[in-house]
Design a protein around this motif. Structure first.
Motif, PDB file in Angstrom:
ATOM      1  N   ASP A  63     -14.338 -66.222  26.163  1.00  0.00           N
ATOM      2  CA  ASP A  63     -13.708 -65.054  25.569  1.00  0.00           C
ATOM      3  C   ASP A  63     -14.696 -64.429  24.600  1.00  0.00           C
ATOM      4  O   ASP A  63     -14.854 -64.887  23.469  1.00  0.00           O
ATOM      5  N   SER A  65     -14.671 -61.951  22.842  1.00  0.00           N
ATOM      6  CA  SER A  65     -14.189 -61.315  21.618  1.00  0.00           C
ATOM      7  C   SER A  65     -14.333 -62.272  20.431  1.00  0.00           C
ATOM      8  O   SER A  65     -14.148 -61.884  19.289  1.00  0.00           O
ATOM      9  N   LEU A  95      -7.458 -54.746  23.103  1.00  0.00           N
ATOM     10  CA  LEU A  95      -6.944 -55.910  22.385  1.00  0.00           C
ATOM     11  C   LEU A  95      -5.464 -55.749  22.043  1.00  0.00           C
ATOM     12  O   LEU A  95      -4.954 -56.341  21.104  1.00  0.00           O
ATOM     13  N   LYS A 109     -12.036 -53.733  15.403  1.00  0.00           N
ATOM     14  CA  LYS A 109     -12.101 -54.885  16.316  1.00  0.00           C
ATOM     15  C   LYS A 109     -12.330 -54.409  17.755  1.00  0.00           C
ATOM     16  O   LYS A 109     -13.110 -55.004  18.498  1.00  0.00           O
ATOM     17  N   LEU A 113     -15.620 -55.183  20.108  1.00  0.00           N
ATOM     18  CA  LEU A 113     -15.527 -55.776  21.447  1.00  0.00           C
ATOM     19  C   LEU A 113     -16.217 -54.915  22.492  1.00  0.00           C
ATOM     20  O   LEU A 113     -16.966 -55.413  23.326  1.00  0.00           O
ATOM     21  N   ASN A 114     -15.985 -53.622  22.442  1.00  0.00           N
ATOM     22  CA  ASN A 114     -16.474 -52.736  23.491  1.00  0.00           C
ATOM     23  C   ASN A 114     -17.922 -52.278  23.318  1.00  0.00           C
ATOM     24  O   ASN A 114     -18.580 -51.945  24.296  1.00  0.00           O
TER      25      ASN A 114
END
Length: 117
Positions: A63, A65, A95, A109, A113-114
């Protein structure tokens, strides 16, 4: 050491666009390092890749993230000396944050992540 093949690191490789990219690159005899959160998706991907070429693909359930997972991925790459020639950053999503006017911390966040992973 000079290889006669390329290596591609693909995040989000378990399904959708990431899986399609992995399968297409495998058709070009490219070795795949694929990451996905779902082990079952990676098992299906491994079966599909094995029908295309006989490279020793590396599929990692992770994961991304979570910063610990990113460190794990880097550690696996270093340990196995599988330096990617191609990187396809296909990890992404919201998310679960869907309110465009929601707290900025949530959207930071999502951006991390992106974009930053």
């Amino acid at each position: 050491m000079i290889r006669d093949y390329k290596i591609a690191l693909i995040t989000g490789a378990g399904r959708g666009i990431g899986k399609a990219v992995a399968l297409r690159l495998a058709e070009e005899n490219i070795k795949i390092i694929g990451c996905s959160r779902t082990k079952n998706d990676l098992t299906k991907l491994r079966n599909d890749l094995s029908k295309i070429n006989d490279q020793d693909h590396k599929l990692i359930s992770s994961d991304l993230s979570k910063s610990l997972s990113i460190k794990k991925l880097i550690s696996i790459i270093k340990k196995n000396k599988i330096w990617p020639d191609i990187i396809v950053n296909n990890v992404g999503g919201t998310l679960g944050y869907n309110n465009p006017l929601g707290p900025i911390e949530e959207w930071k966040k999502v951006i991390n992540l992106n974009v930053e992973v």
